[in-house]
Enzyme design. Structure first.
Site, mmCIF file in Angstrom:
data_model
loop_
_atom_site.group_PDB
_atom_site.id
_atom_site.type_symbol
_atom_site.label_atom_id
_atom_site.label_comp_id
_atom_site.label_asym_id
_atom_site.label_seq_id
_atom_site.Cartn_x
_atom_site.Cartn_y
_atom_site.Cartn_z
ATOM 1 N N GLY A 51 0.838 -1.188 0.000
ATOM 2 C CA GLY A 51 0.000 0.000 0.000
ATOM 3 C C GLY A 51 0.870 1.233 0.000
ATOM 4 N N HIS B 149 -13.007 0.579 -5.520
ATOM 5 C CA HIS B 149 -12.377 -0.641 -6.029
ATOM 6 C C HIS B 149 -11.217 -0.202 -6.911
ATOM 7 C CE1 HIS B 149 -12.610 -4.535 -8.601
ATOM 8 N NE2 HIS B 149 -11.723 -4.644 -7.630
ATOM 9 N N ASP B 150 -10.034 -0.700 -6.639
ATOM 10 C CA ASP B 150 -8.846 -0.188 -7.336
ATOM 11 C C ASP B 150 -8.941 -0.317 -8.849
ATOM 12 O OD1 ASP B 150 -8.506 -2.958 -7.338
ATOM 13 O OD2 ASP B 150 -6.670 -2.928 -6.139
ATOM 14 N N THR B 151 -9.634 -1.332 -9.338
ATOM 15 C CA THR B 151 -9.804 -1.465 -10.786
ATOM 16 C C THR B 151 -10.591 -0.290 -11.356
ATOM 17 O OG1 THR B 151 -9.768 -3.879 -10.625
ATOM 18 C CG2 THR B 151 -10.694 -2.938 -12.636
ATOM 19 N N GLY C 140 1.015 -1.525 -12.601
ATOM 20 C CA GLY C 140 2.426 -1.872 -12.501
ATOM 21 C C GLY C 140 2.911 -2.808 -13.588
#
Length: 457
Positions: free
Chosen positions: A16, A239-241, A406
């Site tokens: 994180g 939501h990270d997506t 990434g």
């Protein structure tokens, strides 16, 4: 306009960080990494759990450092991985650490739910594939284990962090969309389904859209961390997506691939696609910041992360560029199905890959470089299949694939993907999740869109 700083708290399943995005009066958006920390579940009480107290402490440490280093902080947004949640008790306390989605004890709930609702009906209403990670199966299992939900609130991971910043209990839409508990078209809770499944819908909180302003941090948080009392907490694409996909310019023939621990490949649509053809294709409908993310959930860098961990235990500490160079030098044509169940569990991934290949009559990789090469070829082949399915279901011909996250830094995988798909591959931004998080804050707080985004992480 004065200089304004927005803080993105981005929790991944492996690490994180707190990122500061500063918008200048001239409209230039620049970034600074403030704090980074590790994250991994651990087995406690027979179940894999997240150490929420440590994660909360790391978030506070990052925000406190940002308060010292950054001027003009006006917004904070939190995003995390999907599906996981915790319970807040009547005194406002976290009842127990959230269980990790990689736990397997509730897998029998998939077949149990199918006896109550047919897979076809479930998909037509919820728009998700029946994956054991979906929150509904865990809640069914917990109810069967006798968990008392009567005086508790169910908050997904980013909702938990927001709650401890503001005292406001809500469920952000993009996170809720990963649960299997929403009606896809209505973007709200599916009460009839929850009654059948025995899920305690009274413990769920109101669903809010991305960009909803939860209000300022509490006076206690502001005092303890040195933040301005006027700093607003925004329910971003939690939501990270969803946050990552917010940076993609969808123009009808561009698909996205969010490449990290998981690979999420799809497009943005105005409305969900819940046809039987879509269900059989393996596509799901998840919430985006502007619409529906119609996507497939594919095993991603998880396998490589497990390989690197195993090799480190053996005294072989490779950095990422070295591994990619080794893979470039390797020559082997093996391709395997990265979504086979044996690759989902943590463990000796090197041995698992070799045994998988041997059992299927495939050429078995003999070196670490060959193993990585085989993995990257397999991922590229899987992306190509997902794109064929996407075009078949939607009737849209894709011309471009934008790889974000990434994994976009992996030039070899990008090239193999371009060869396998026949599409133009555009790489970046690598820090798409943090950028998308901050862009949502900027819009929510009424600041002008940046004229220039400089990814200077």
């Amino acid at each position: 306009m004065k200089t304004a700083t927005f803080l993105a708290v981005d929790f991944g399943a492996g690490s994180g960080r707190v990122i500061a995005g500063t918008l200048s009066p001239e409209g230039q958006l620049t970034f600074k990494e403030i704090h980074r920390f590790s994250n991994s579940p651990e087995k406690r009480g027979g179940l894999m759990r997240w150490d929420f107290a440590r994660l909360h402490s790391e978030m506070r440490a990052g925000l406190k450092k940002a308060a010292r280093e950054c001027d003009g902080i006006v917004g904070i947004g939190v995003d995390t991985w999907g599906v996981d949640f915790g319970l807040i008790g009547p005194e406002g306390q976290l009842v127990e650490d959230p269980i990790c989605y990689r736990e397997t004890v509730w897998e029998p709930m998939i077949s149990k739910l199918e006896t109550l609702v047919s897979p076809e009906s479930l998909y037509a209403r919820c728009g998700l594939q029946p994956m054991a990670i979906n929150s509904i199966y865990r809640l069914m299992w917990m109810a069967g284990e006798g968990v008392d939900f009567s005086d508790k609130k169910i908050l997904f991971m980013p909702d938990l962090f927001n709650y401890f910043l503001t005292g406001v209990a809500v469920n952000e839409y993009t996170m809720a969309s990963t649960s299997g508990l929403l009606v896809a078209e209505e973007r709200n809770w599916n009460h009839p389904l929850m009654r059948k499944a025995g899920v305690p819908f009274a413990s769920l909180c109101p669903v809010v859209k991305p960009g909803h302003n939860l209000g300022p941090v509490t006076s206690e948080v502001a005092r303890d961390l040195g933040l301005p009392e006027t700093a607003s907490v925004i329910a971003v694409g939690a939501h990270d997506t969803a946050s990552a996909a917010a940076v993609v310019r969808f123009d009808g023939d561009t698909a996205f691939l969010s490449s990290g621990t998981w690979s999420l490949l799809g497009i943005s649509l105005d409305e969900p696609v819940t046809t039987e053809t879509a269900r059989l294709s393996g596509y799901a409908n998840e919430g985006g910041t502007e619409g529906i993310l119609f996507l497939q959930n594919i095993t991603g860098m998880w396998i490589l992360q497990q390989l690197m961990g195993r090799w480190k235990e053996q005294g072989k500490t490779y950095d990422f560029p070295t591994l990619i160079h080794m893979a470039e030098e390797a020559s082997i044509d093996t391709v395997f199905d990265v979504d086979c169940p044996e690759f989902a569990a943590a463990g000796d991934m090197d041995t698992v890959i070799r045994e998988h290949c041997r059992a299927r009559g495939l050429t078995v990789p003999q070196t670490d470089g060959e193993t990585v090469r085989v993995l990257l070829q397999s991922l590229a082949a899987r992306y190509a299949r997902a794109l064929r399915d996407l075009e078949s279901v939607t009737g849209k011909a894709m011309k471009k694939l934008q790889i974000i996250g990434g994994g976009s830094r992996n030039a070899l995988l990008n090239r193999l993907t371009e060869e396998a798909t026949g599409l133009e591959v555009v790489a970046g931004p690598a820090e798409a999740t943090a950028i998308g998080n901050i862009l949502t804050q900027i819009k929510a707080l009424g600041y002008p869109a940046p004229k220039e985004i400089i990814e200077n992480f």
